[in-house]
Write an enzyme that holds these catalytic residues in place. Structure first.
Site, PDB file in Angstrom:
ATOM      1  N   LYS A 171      12.008   2.510  -2.541  1.00 20.12           N
ATOM      2  CA  LYS A 171      11.279   1.293  -2.882  1.00 20.12           C
ATOM      3  C   LYS A 171       9.796   1.618  -2.838  1.00 20.12           C
ATOM      4  O   LYS A 171       9.334   2.323  -1.943  1.00 20.12           O
ATOM      5  CB  LYS A 171      11.585   0.165  -1.896  1.00 20.12           C
ATOM      6  CG  LYS A 171      12.948  -0.454  -2.114  1.00 20.12           C
ATOM      7  CD  LYS A 171      13.135  -1.674  -1.235  1.00 20.12           C
ATOM      8  CE  LYS A 171      14.499  -2.307  -1.502  1.00 20.12           C
ATOM      9  NZ  LYS A 171      14.703  -3.484  -0.633  1.00 20.12           N
ATOM     10  N   GLU A 172       9.074   1.107  -3.836  1.00 27.91           N
ATOM     11  CA  GLU A 172       7.625   1.276  -3.863  1.00 27.91           C
ATOM     12  C   GLU A 172       6.965  -0.084  -3.961  1.00 27.91           C
ATOM     13  O   GLU A 172       7.516  -1.012  -4.546  1.00 27.91           O
ATOM     14  CB  GLU A 172       7.184   2.185  -5.013  1.00 27.91           C
ATOM     15  CG  GLU A 172       7.385   1.624  -6.395  1.00 27.91           C
ATOM     16  CD  GLU A 172       6.872   2.530  -7.505  1.00 27.91           C
ATOM     17  OE1 GLU A 172       6.708   3.751  -7.290  1.00 27.91           O
ATOM     18  OE2 GLU A 172       6.629   2.003  -8.608  1.00 27.91           O
ATOM     19  N   LYS A 178      -3.989   1.467 -11.054  1.00 25.93           N
ATOM     20  CA  LYS A 178      -2.826   0.870 -10.390  1.00 25.93           C
ATOM     21  C   LYS A 178      -2.238   1.904  -9.444  1.00 25.93           C
ATOM     22  O   LYS A 178      -2.031   3.054  -9.828  1.00 25.93           O
ATOM     23  CB  LYS A 178      -1.788   0.472 -11.439  1.00 25.93           C
ATOM     24  CG  LYS A 178      -0.537  -0.177 -10.889  1.00 25.93           C
ATOM     25  CD  LYS A 178       0.358  -0.530 -12.070  1.00 25.93           C
ATOM     26  CE  LYS A 178       1.636  -1.165 -11.719  1.00 25.93           C
ATOM     27  NZ  LYS A 178       2.413  -1.460 -12.943  1.00 25.93           N
TER      28      LYS A 178
END
Length: 161
Positions: free
Chosen positions: A70-71, A83
């Protein structure tokens, strides 16, 4: 141990068009659809694409490195077109990494061209230093190439005056 990998690619679209893809969730949707050999899935688990958004990435079988993670989007700078996302669960963190950050920077090159710079920054516990070999910029280079093809294929047509 700290490491950094970079990749740059010229895109034949204005920086604003490239940022409309990279600065939003659209890049994840494109990757999930067009790169099944690299990503089995890219799922939105939290947020709306802004800072704090969490994505769950699952890599396709056979892709070297972790199976998935998960990021979280930690920085979205629309003015400077930057970003950043950091791994917050699983993946590299289970392999001794204390930081694994991906950054996209879209730079203006000319009226109809821009540069997408992809960067991976990582920190690794010394006892896990051999796992640095698992870090590859190639997936980000593949994403940049896909984005270039997609953006060129979907350019808005300029209307003659």
């Amino acid at each position: 141990m700290f490491g950094e990998l970079e990749h740059e690619l010229e895109l034949h679209v204005p920086a604003s068009e490239a940022w409309d893809l990279f600065g939003t969730l659209r890049i994840g949707q494109l990757v999930a659809k067009e790169l099944p050999h690299l990503f089995q899935s890219v799922e939105l688990t939290e947020g709306d694409g802004g800072v704090g958004t969490v994505l769950k990435l699952t890599f396709a079988p056979g892709v070297p490195g972790p199976r998935g993670y998960k990021e979280k989007f930690t920085k979205i700078d629309n003015e400077n077109r930057i970003k950043e996302a950091e791994v917050v669960e699983g993946g590299y963190l289970e392999l001794g990494f204390t930081l694994f950050r991906v950054r996209f920077e879209v730079k203006e090159k000319g009226e109809d061209s821009s540069i997408i710079k992809s960067i991976i920054e990582y920190e690794l516990k010394e006892e896990n230093a051999s796992n640095a070999s698992l870090v590859s910029i190639q997936p980000l280079a593949t994403i940049a190439e896909l984005a270039n093809t997609y953006l060129n294929k979907n350019k808005p047509s300029k209307q003659p005056n």
